[in-house]
Design an enzyme around this catalytic site. Structure first.
Site, short mmCIF file in Angstrom:
data_model
loop_
_atom_site.label_atom_id
_atom_site.label_comp_id
_atom_site.label_asym_id
_atom_site.label_seq_id
_atom_site.Cartn_x
_atom_site.Cartn_y
_atom_site.Cartn_z
N ASP A 138 29.44 19.60 33.17
CA ASP A 138 29.99 18.95 34.20
C ASP A 138 31.54 19.25 34.76
O ASP A 138 32.11 19.97 33.88
CB ASP A 138 30.29 17.45 33.78
CG ASP A 138 30.41 16.38 34.68
OD1 ASP A 138 30.17 16.52 36.04
OD2 ASP A 138 30.75 15.31 34.45
N ASN B 120 20.28 13.95 41.03
CA ASN B 120 21.15 14.89 41.51
C ASN B 120 20.83 15.02 43.19
O ASN B 120 21.47 15.07 44.15
CB ASN B 120 21.07 16.42 41.16
CG ASN B 120 22.28 16.44 40.24
OD1 ASN B 120 22.05 17.57 39.45
ND2 ASN B 120 23.13 15.72 40.15
C1 FPP Z 1 28.30 19.59 37.32
O1 FPP Z 1 29.39 19.58 38.13
C2 FPP Z 1 27.20 20.36 37.53
C3 FPP Z 1 26.19 20.68 38.24
C4 FPP Z 1 25.53 19.42 38.72
C5 FPP Z 1 25.15 21.63 38.36
C6 FPP Z 1 25.27 22.61 37.11
C7 FPP Z 1 24.85 24.04 37.72
C8 FPP Z 1 25.66 25.10 37.25
C9 FPP Z 1 26.53 25.25 36.53
C10 FPP Z 1 25.05 26.23 38.06
C11 FPP Z 1 23.64 26.49 38.15
C12 FPP Z 1 23.14 26.57 36.73
C13 FPP Z 1 22.11 27.68 36.57
C14 FPP Z 1 21.75 27.70 35.08
C15 FPP Z 1 22.02 28.31 37.49
P1 FPP Z 1 29.73 18.63 39.19
O2 FPP Z 1 29.35 19.37 40.74
O3 FPP Z 1 28.88 17.33 39.00
O4 FPP Z 1 31.23 18.50 38.98
P2 FPP Z 1 32.06 17.32 39.58
O5 FPP Z 1 31.62 15.98 38.62
O6 FPP Z 1 33.56 17.54 39.24
O7 FPP Z 1 31.97 16.98 40.76
#
Ligand code: FPP
Length: 264
Positions: A34, A82
């Site tokens: 996250d 998501n």
């Molecule tokens: C949370 O950050 C992260 C995600 C929803 C996606 C996770 C994806 C990756 C790390 C990249 C893709 C992964 C692979 C394995 C290719 P957020 O956007 O919810 O952060 P925030 O809470 O700060 O908005």
């Protein structure tokens, strides 16, 4: 320094690793990644820049976990929720990123003897993503080291719904419901994670104290480690610090701890 020091660790990683008891490493680490959005926002960058850096963090963490011989790591990459909460353009970007990631990382996975698996409702993902996932799974299927499982379009409640459906369906195909005997082992066999032991440690980055519908059944006795570090800044050194903290905890599985008998 002890024998069998894993190859390829950085100086700082080696320093931390030497503090660990190699006999008590977690067998399965689950990670809620996250903070990509916040990482980007702090730098006045678009959210997708955070996801891009998030992929680099995935590479580093997975490589370190494989080098120290953690048997399984499961990453929460994309929840069923998501789709609804994020702009369409961001979702498309994440899908494209995943396809690129899978294509690019397979050689590194083979080098590190990592097998790729998935949990989640795969069939609801775009066909070209499903194809790439299957390709990466097959391209790493012979590896015998760490199992890396990506949770994609995953939700723990959805997983339980699917497990109960699958239990009933297989009972109906095998003599009917009157013979059905439900126990924990049966439920485990019908979960998406039937190929894995329960996680001993769950890590969540960026400070939130929630499980967010991740592996609710399987995390029943897991140690929870929450760090304020945002996912794109998390690396192998952070992973080793989390394991160090895990080894300091006393695990009881609902029973009495080893010091309980000393209480008045
Ligand atoms: C949370 O950050 C992260 C995600 C929803 C996606 C996770 C994806 C990756 C790390 C990249 C893709 C992964 C692979 C394995 C290719 P957020 O956007 O919810 O952060 P925030 O809470 O700060 O908005």
């Amino acid at each position: 320094m002890r024998n069998n020091v894993p190859a390829g660790l950085s100086r700082k990683e080696l320093e931390l690793y030497s503090q660990l008891d190699p006999e008590r490493l977690p067998k399965h680490i689950a990670i809620i990644m996250d903070g990509n959005g916040r990482w980007a926002k702090r730098r006045h960058l678009p959210r997708i820049a955070g996801h891009k850096r998030g992929v680099e963090a995935v590479r580093d963490v997975i490589q370190t976990a494989a080098r120290i011989h953690i048997p399984a790591v499961t990453l929460y990459a994309f929840s069923v929720e998501n789709w609804k909460r994020r702009p369409k353009t961001e979702v498309s970007f994440l899908m494209a990123l995943l396809r690129t990631y899978l294509k690019r990382e397979v050689p590194l996975m083979n080098e590190n003897n990592i097998r790729m698996e998935y949990i989640g409702r795969q069939h609801e993902l775009p066909p070209e993503v499903q194809e790439r996932m299957e390709w990466a799974r097959q391209a790493t299927a012979k590896n015998t080291g760490m199992i890396m499982t990506l949770a994609l379009n995953y939700g723990a409640r959805t997983e339980l719904v699917d497990a109960f459906e699958s239990i009933v369906r297989s009972a109906l195909n095998n003599g009917g419901l009157s013979h059905l005997k439900i126990d924990e082992a049966l439920i485990n066999r019908h979960l998406y994670t039937s190929h894995l032991p329960d996680p001993d440690l769950v890590i969540r980055t960026s400070g939130e104290m929630r499980l967010s519908n991740f592996l609710l059944w399987q995390l029943a006795y897991a140690e929870i480690y929450v760090t304020p570090t945002l996912w794109p800044d998390f690396d192998g050194v952070h992973l080793l610090s989390a394991i160090e903290e895990y080894q300091k905890r006393e695990r009881r599985y609902g029973g009495l701890g080893s010091t309980a008998h000393q209480l008045p």
